[in-house]
Design a protein around this motif. Structure first.
Motif, mmCIF file in Angstrom:
data_model
loop_
_atom_site.group_PDB
_atom_site.id
_atom_site.type_symbol
_atom_site.label_atom_id
_atom_site.label_comp_id
_atom_site.label_asym_id
_atom_site.label_seq_id
_atom_site.Cartn_x
_atom_site.Cartn_y
_atom_site.Cartn_z
ATOM 1 N N HIS A 83 0.850 -1.190 0.000
ATOM 2 C CA HIS A 83 0.000 0.000 0.000
ATOM 3 C C HIS A 83 0.887 1.242 0.000
ATOM 4 O O HIS A 83 2.013 1.206 0.497
ATOM 5 N N VAL A 84 0.371 2.320 -0.563
ATOM 6 C CA VAL A 84 1.133 3.567 -0.631
ATOM 7 C C VAL A 84 0.472 4.626 0.239
ATOM 8 O O VAL A 84 -0.723 4.903 0.091
ATOM 9 N N LEU A 85 1.256 5.187 1.144
ATOM 10 C CA LEU A 85 0.803 6.288 1.982
ATOM 11 C C LEU A 85 1.594 7.526 1.572
ATOM 12 O O LEU A 85 2.816 7.569 1.745
ATOM 13 N N VAL A 86 0.925 8.502 1.017
ATOM 14 C CA VAL A 86 1.591 9.731 0.599
ATOM 15 C C VAL A 86 1.915 10.573 1.830
ATOM 16 O O VAL A 86 1.059 10.776 2.694
ATOM 17 N N LEU A 87 3.153 11.033 1.907
ATOM 18 C CA LEU A 87 3.584 11.927 2.988
ATOM 19 C C LEU A 87 4.272 13.112 2.320
ATOM 20 O O LEU A 87 5.377 12.985 1.790
ATOM 21 N N THR A 88 3.625 14.264 2.315
ATOM 22 C CA THR A 88 4.101 15.381 1.518
ATOM 23 C C THR A 88 3.763 16.712 2.176
ATOM 24 O O THR A 88 3.022 16.751 3.172
ATOM 25 N N THR A 89 4.289 17.788 1.609
ATOM 26 C CA THR A 89 3.932 19.133 2.070
ATOM 27 C C THR A 89 2.871 19.743 1.166
ATOM 28 O O THR A 89 2.369 20.818 1.452
ATOM 29 N N THR A 105 -3.395 4.812 -0.671
ATOM 30 C CA THR A 105 -4.308 4.400 0.393
ATOM 31 C C THR A 105 -4.584 5.551 1.355
ATOM 32 O O THR A 105 -5.674 5.661 1.908
ATOM 33 N N GLY A 106 -3.588 6.418 1.548
ATOM 34 C CA GLY A 106 -3.754 7.558 2.439
ATOM 35 C C GLY A 106 -2.951 8.745 1.970
ATOM 36 O O GLY A 106 -2.077 8.619 1.100
ATOM 37 N N TYR A 107 -3.252 9.907 2.539
ATOM 38 C CA TYR A 107 -2.579 11.154 2.139
ATOM 39 C C TYR A 107 -2.353 11.958 3.412
ATOM 40 O O TYR A 107 -3.296 12.470 4.019
ATOM 41 N N LEU A 108 -1.091 12.048 3.821
ATOM 42 C CA LEU A 108 -0.749 12.723 5.075
ATOM 43 C C LEU A 108 0.202 13.881 4.789
ATOM 44 O O LEU A 108 1.069 13.788 3.916
ATOM 45 N N LEU A 109 0.040 14.962 5.529
ATOM 46 C CA LEU A 109 0.937 16.105 5.402
ATOM 47 C C LEU A 109 2.083 15.971 6.404
ATOM 48 O O LEU A 109 1.901 15.454 7.506
ATOM 49 N N LYS A 110 3.246 16.488 6.024
ATOM 50 C CA LYS A 110 4.420 16.351 6.879
ATOM 51 C C LYS A 110 4.307 17.161 8.165
ATOM 52 O O LYS A 110 5.110 16.977 9.080
ATOM 53 N N ALA A 111 3.310 18.033 8.237
ATOM 54 C CA ALA A 111 3.116 18.829 9.451
ATOM 55 C C ALA A 111 2.421 18.028 10.561
ATOM 56 O O ALA A 111 2.330 18.503 11.692
ATOM 57 N N GLU A 112 1.941 16.834 10.242
ATOM 58 C CA GLU A 112 1.239 16.039 11.252
ATOM 59 C C GLU A 112 2.181 15.588 12.364
ATOM 60 O O GLU A 112 3.400 15.491 12.172
ATOM 61 N N ARG A 113 1.612 15.294 13.529
ATOM 62 C CA ARG A 113 2.403 14.828 14.659
ATOM 63 C C ARG A 113 2.873 13.393 14.437
ATOM 64 O O ARG A 113 2.243 12.634 13.702
ATOM 65 N N PRO A 114 3.984 12.992 15.063
ATOM 66 C CA PRO A 114 4.512 11.632 14.870
ATOM 67 C C PRO A 114 3.483 10.545 15.148
ATOM 68 O O PRO A 114 3.394 9.563 14.401
ATOM 69 N N GLU A 115 2.700 10.714 16.217
ATOM 70 C CA GLU A 115 1.722 9.667 16.538
ATOM 71 C C GLU A 115 0.662 9.520 15.452
ATOM 72 O O GLU A 115 0.140 8.422 15.214
ATOM 73 N N GLU A 116 0.354 10.641 14.764
ATOM 74 C CA GLU A 116 -0.598 10.574 13.654
ATOM 75 C C GLU A 116 0.013 9.800 12.488
ATOM 76 O O GLU A 116 -0.669 9.037 11.801
ATOM 77 N N LEU A 117 1.299 10.016 12.263
ATOM 78 C CA LEU A 117 1.987 9.286 11.203
ATOM 79 C C LEU A 117 2.019 7.798 11.510
ATOM 80 O O LEU A 117 1.730 6.971 10.626
#
Length: 212
Positions: A83-89, A105-117
């Motif tokens: 699965h691919v989880l995008v982690l970007t700004t 599968t998901g799209y996360l911003l790099k500003a998120e907290r570690p526990e969210e990642l």
């Protein structure tokens, strides 16, 4: 269950930071690092990680969205569970749309907290979708049929020239206006479309059928 991760980011410093961060989680193991989209596709096929942590902007070569498309296509044809989880700004409509359509599968911003990642990684490993709140809001707005932006006739003209690949000077000559005027209109177009690049403006315009 330990989740096996492949990192893909073209910045070595970023990869080192992620490696250190993920190393603090006892149930996450980084099995490889890729510095380009092509490298990520090849390593995903070889290593078969549970999750590829993918940046979108990867310098020269294919970008993160195209790498995601190739990885997920291989998953379907070879029966793997990557699965691919995008982690970007980047969180423009065009970026989000391309990544999701490519199979992320998901799209996360790099500003998120570690526990969210960490939580997003475990969700992605199980095929569950995780979106950063700003991204989720954009997706919901689109699903609710948010009104398309209204462009003036001149902005439509400039957007059309932009789609042809013309630069500011060429657009100015084609429309008999100054380069300063072109830049002013481009700023307004970017704001209305929620983008910050020429390519993003064209992508959103095509997606929302704003081009003739």
């Amino acid at each position: 269950m330990t989740v096996r991760i492949l990192l893909c980011d073209d910045h070595a410093v970023v990869r080192a930071g992620l490696l250190a961060l993920l190393g603090s989680a006892p149930d996450i193991e980084v099995v490889g690092e890729a510095g380009s989209g092509e490298e990520a596709v090849a390593m995903a096929a070889k290593l078969k990680p549970d999750v590829v942590l993918m940046d979108l902007q990867l310098g020269s070569g294919i970008d993160g969205a195209e790498a995601t498309r190739r990885i997920t296509a291989a998953r379907r044809t070879r029966g793997t569970r990557v699965h691919v989880l995008v982690l970007t700004t980047y969180d423009t409509d065009a970026d989000v749309t391309r990544a999701i359509e490519a199979g992320a599968t998901g799209y996360l911003l790099k500003a998120e907290r570690p526990e969210e990642l960490f939580a997003a990684i475990h969700s992605a490993a199980q095929g569950r979708t995780t979106l950063s709140p700003p991204v989720a809001s954009r997706v919901m707005d689109r699903m609710r049929g948010a009104a398309r932006p209204t462009l003036t006739d001149r902005e439509q003209d400039i957007l059309g020239q932009l789609a042809r690949g013309l630069g500011n000077r060429e657009i100015a000559r084609a429309l008999f206006i100054s380069e300063a005027t072109v830049k002013t209109h481009l700023g307004r177009i970017y704001a209305k479309l929620g983008v910050d690049t020429r390519a993003g403006a064209v992508a959103v315009a095509k997606e929302q059928r704003l081009l003739p």
